[in-house]
Design a protein around this motif. Structure first.
Motif, mmCIF file in Angstrom:
data_model
loop_
_atom_site.group_PDB
_atom_site.id
_atom_site.type_symbol
_atom_site.label_atom_id
_atom_site.label_comp_id
_atom_site.label_asym_id
_atom_site.label_seq_id
_atom_site.Cartn_x
_atom_site.Cartn_y
_atom_site.Cartn_z
ATOM 1 N N ARG A 42 1.304 -0.952 -0.241
ATOM 2 C CA ARG A 42 -0.046 0.118 -0.248
ATOM 3 C C ARG A 42 0.831 1.609 -0.296
ATOM 4 O O ARG A 42 0.935 1.820 0.884
ATOM 5 C CB ARG A 42 -0.790 -0.051 1.018
ATOM 6 N N GLY A 44 1.889 4.880 0.088
ATOM 7 C CA GLY A 44 0.595 6.524 0.722
ATOM 8 C C GLY A 44 -0.138 6.198 1.262
ATOM 9 O O GLY A 44 -1.412 6.823 1.229
ATOM 10 N N GLY A 45 -0.445 4.923 1.660
ATOM 11 C CA GLY A 45 -1.613 4.181 2.659
ATOM 12 C C GLY A 45 -2.689 4.385 1.657
ATOM 13 O O GLY A 45 -4.348 4.076 1.839
ATOM 14 N N ASN A 91 5.427 -0.013 1.251
ATOM 15 C CA ASN A 91 6.272 -0.276 2.768
ATOM 16 C C ASN A 91 6.606 -1.622 2.626
ATOM 17 O O ASN A 91 5.819 -2.657 3.188
ATOM 18 C CB ASN A 91 5.763 0.301 3.710
ATOM 19 N N ASP A 137 13.527 0.721 3.506
ATOM 20 C CA ASP A 137 12.278 1.344 3.826
ATOM 21 C C ASP A 137 11.794 2.045 5.689
ATOM 22 O O ASP A 137 12.553 1.277 5.886
ATOM 23 C CB ASP A 137 10.505 1.007 4.195
ATOM 24 N N MET A 138 11.091 2.642 6.073
ATOM 25 C CA MET A 138 10.783 2.616 6.721
ATOM 26 C C MET A 138 9.699 1.976 8.136
ATOM 27 O O MET A 138 8.850 1.277 7.706
ATOM 28 C CB MET A 138 10.054 4.137 7.539
ATOM 29 N N PRO A 139 10.252 1.368 9.535
ATOM 30 C CA PRO A 139 9.317 0.313 10.229
ATOM 31 C C PRO A 139 8.196 1.193 10.876
ATOM 32 O O PRO A 139 8.004 0.751 11.939
ATOM 33 C CB PRO A 139 10.652 -0.174 10.770
ATOM 34 N N ILE A 140 7.146 1.298 9.443
ATOM 35 C CA ILE A 140 5.543 1.603 10.506
ATOM 36 C C ILE A 140 5.397 1.160 10.951
ATOM 37 O O ILE A 140 3.914 1.310 11.750
ATOM 38 C CB ILE A 140 4.917 2.609 8.965
ATOM 39 N N VAL A 141 5.084 -0.571 11.010
ATOM 40 C CA VAL A 141 4.439 -1.505 11.530
ATOM 41 C C VAL A 141 5.373 -3.099 11.948
ATOM 42 O O VAL A 141 7.395 -2.739 11.483
ATOM 43 C CB VAL A 141 3.622 -2.457 11.217
ATOM 44 N N MET B 132 10.633 4.003 18.011
ATOM 45 C CA MET B 132 11.706 3.521 16.954
ATOM 46 C C MET B 132 11.421 3.771 15.140
ATOM 47 O O MET B 132 11.998 3.168 14.985
ATOM 48 C CB MET B 132 13.498 2.974 16.857
ATOM 49 N N GLN B 133 9.196 4.327 15.081
ATOM 50 C CA GLN B 133 9.386 3.836 13.595
ATOM 51 C C GLN B 133 9.833 4.567 12.499
ATOM 52 O O GLN B 133 9.383 4.666 11.658
ATOM 53 C CB GLN B 133 8.047 3.170 13.831
ATOM 54 N N THR B 134 9.882 6.175 13.391
ATOM 55 C CA THR B 134 10.617 7.139 12.485
ATOM 56 C C THR B 134 11.707 6.716 12.058
ATOM 57 O O THR B 134 12.404 8.151 12.252
ATOM 58 C CB THR B 134 9.453 8.426 12.379
ATOM 59 N N THR B 135 13.031 5.596 12.683
ATOM 60 C CA THR B 135 14.173 5.948 12.323
ATOM 61 C C THR B 135 14.140 5.878 10.569
ATOM 62 O O THR B 135 13.269 4.962 9.625
ATOM 63 C CB THR B 135 14.822 5.381 13.397
ATOM 64 N N GLU B 172 10.811 6.045 -1.507
ATOM 65 C CA GLU B 172 10.061 7.457 -1.238
ATOM 66 C C GLU B 172 11.523 8.326 -0.347
ATOM 67 O O GLU B 172 12.449 8.669 0.268
ATOM 68 C CB GLU B 172 9.368 6.687 0.309
ATOM 69 N N ARG B 174 11.429 11.581 2.250
ATOM 70 C CA ARG B 174 11.066 11.534 3.975
ATOM 71 C C ARG B 174 10.394 11.320 4.836
ATOM 72 O O ARG B 174 8.755 11.298 5.156
ATOM 73 C CB ARG B 174 11.858 11.804 4.659
ATOM 74 N N ARG B 177 7.991 9.059 3.746
ATOM 75 C CA ARG B 177 7.512 7.479 4.419
ATOM 76 C C ARG B 177 6.950 7.926 5.698
ATOM 77 O O ARG B 177 6.136 7.160 6.476
ATOM 78 C CB ARG B 177 8.939 7.089 5.227
ATOM 79 N N ILE B 178 6.811 8.733 6.357
ATOM 80 C CA ILE B 178 6.450 9.464 7.275
ATOM 81 C C ILE B 178 4.941 9.564 6.933
ATOM 82 O O ILE B 178 4.176 9.104 8.442
ATOM 83 C CB ILE B 178 7.061 10.999 8.064
ATOM 84 N N LYS B 179 4.414 10.012 6.237
ATOM 85 C CA LYS B 179 2.903 10.099 6.000
ATOM 86 C C LYS B 179 2.810 8.963 5.764
ATOM 87 O O LYS B 179 1.625 8.290 6.916
ATOM 88 C CB LYS B 179 2.878 10.616 4.173
ATOM 89 N N GLU B 180 3.119 7.622 5.426
ATOM 90 C CA GLU B 180 2.821 6.088 4.882
ATOM 91 C C GLU B 180 2.675 5.738 6.210
ATOM 92 O O GLU B 180 2.078 5.503 7.322
ATOM 93 C CB GLU B 180 4.018 5.592 4.960
ATOM 94 N N PHE B 181 3.602 6.249 7.448
ATOM 95 C CA PHE B 181 3.661 6.341 8.954
ATOM 96 C C PHE B 181 2.516 6.806 9.489
ATOM 97 O O PHE B 181 2.055 5.595 10.286
ATOM 98 C CB PHE B 181 5.199 6.757 10.101
ATOM 99 N N ASN B 183 -0.406 6.704 8.626
ATOM 100 C CA ASN B 183 -1.456 6.495 7.030
ATOM 101 C C ASN B 183 -2.125 5.191 9.173
ATOM 102 O O ASN B 183 -2.592 4.557 8.857
ATOM 103 C CB ASN B 183 -1.287 5.130 6.528
ATOM 104 N N LEU B 184 -1.386 4.933 9.312
ATOM 105 C CA LEU B 184 -1.119 3.470 10.884
ATOM 106 C C LEU B 184 -0.538 3.820 11.696
ATOM 107 O O LEU B 184 -1.422 3.137 13.170
ATOM 108 C CB LEU B 184 -0.239 2.553 10.998
#
Lengths: 235, 235
Positions: A42, A44-45, A91, A137-141, B132-135, B172, B174, B177-181, B183-184
């Motif tokens: 997904r 951009g969500g 992601n 990628d960023m560890p968003i989950v 740490m999810q926005t590393t 992506e 930065r 990536r933060i926008k994807e974060f 979303n969750l």
């Protein structure tokens, strides 16, 4: 016989999604009308439906259609029955998390090993490596594991980016990050630049596209390999 | 009373490590001779001893010395007894993994909350956020959790980098990536550019340095805040 395209990116600059892969995709999906699409990453969500619909536009241009795995009540069964599979980018943490939670890691691996043609781009390529540990990628989950499909006997770094010699930024370069990975893990890493892809046919892994790829092996100086190089023995 | 400097980077372009923070560090560590150093993030895979020794050179310039937490048989006790603490940068996954495995997440949090002066740079700053999810780092190791110290009521993105308008790269940005974060996850993210730091004194969080910071809140357009802005209410 395993039959995959593992591409650095879906889209290259100045071109429409998947356009640069047109000939390769016609060969990969020869005789197949419908592709099972895995939209879990997904970007951009956007919703799974939106993502599938976007991908469908690109596939219509080669007279194929896509159907999203999320529309099936039994995704494992959908993979088993699929004539062709495509996992798109976004992601990698989200993709891997969803593959585990939907219990399709093994079914996806089995489908690929049994010869179902597979295309991965970006995150969808990353999961073809041994682990997802060289993602950008960023560890968003927090996924249940970093272990991935192991279709190739090494790790992949998609969207590989050379260090900018003029940069004054102190964040780590891609090369430094991969070197950090090699302080802990021995498996080689293939840095795939945008426009490059790997063609996997059975045990054979060939670098495709016009660019060289950068190979990282533990305790070795990184080096370049030219298009049409075999990477099967890199392990 | 919590007393921290949470810095985007240890080193800015054209300057020696920690040099740009000299005045702030003299104030933070006022009256303290010895700093407990946490080298777990190990940039470039150097040893804990090597990293501590490098950091010691920078601290000697302000007449302080550092001792590595890895030299203590009881690291939790070392944190409790420390007069000042510094966590350096490197890989955030490795740092968080080591903090958990050495059972010092709670002791470190307690020391900071009880007022032990704390400096974090890069990965050492990232852990001051909620998670740490926005590393920006590569997941070279699988830590037991992504949850971090929560010294500030938001997440941090160190080494924040603005999108390059001339880039043709499809990876992506930065901001994406933060926008994807978001979303969750709902928590705000502070994008700290190199040369910026946060000064935390009790409940007060102030942006320091010469640059603005970029603030990301869920369902809002990202915006800039100027130096000396209070970020305490960002949660």
């Amino acid at each position: 016989m395993t039959n995959c395209i593992i591409a650095s990116t879906s889209t290259i600059h100045g071109s429409k999604p998947l356009e640069y892969l047109r000939e390769a995709l016609l060969e990969l999906y020869s005789g197949i009308d419908e592709i099972l699409f895995i939209p879990y990453a997904r970007p951009g969500g956007i919703t799974h439906d939106e993502y599938t619909s976007n991908v469908n536009i690109a596939f219509n241009k080669i007279n194929k259609k896509t159907v999203g795995i999320h529309t099936f009540s039994n995704p494992a069964e959908a993979l088993k029955n699929a004539k062709g599979i495509f996992t798109g980018g976004g992601n990698t943490f989200l993709l891997v998390d969803q593959l585990y939670r939907n219990k399709v890691i093994e079914p996806l691996k089995n489908a690929i090993h049994s010869g179902t043609p597979y295309l991965g781009t970006s995150a969808g390529s990353n999961i073809c490596g041994l682990t997802m540990q060289t993602t950008n990628d960023m560890p968003i989950v927090y996924p249940p594991s970093f272990k991935t499909l192991g279709i190739v006997p090494f790790n992949i770094n998609p969207h590989y980016l050379d260090p900018d010699p003029n940069s004054t930024h102190k964040g780590e370069t891609r090369e430094t990050r991969i070197k950090e990975f090699h302080n802990l893990d021995p498996q080689p890493v293939v840095g795939l630049r945008e426009g490059s892809w790997l063609n996997v046919k059975g045990q054979e892994v060939l670098l495709k596209g016009k660019l060289s790829a950068r190979i990282f092996e533990q305790n070795k100086t990184p080096y370049e390999v030219e298009p049409e190089s075999a990477l099967s023995n890199l392990n």
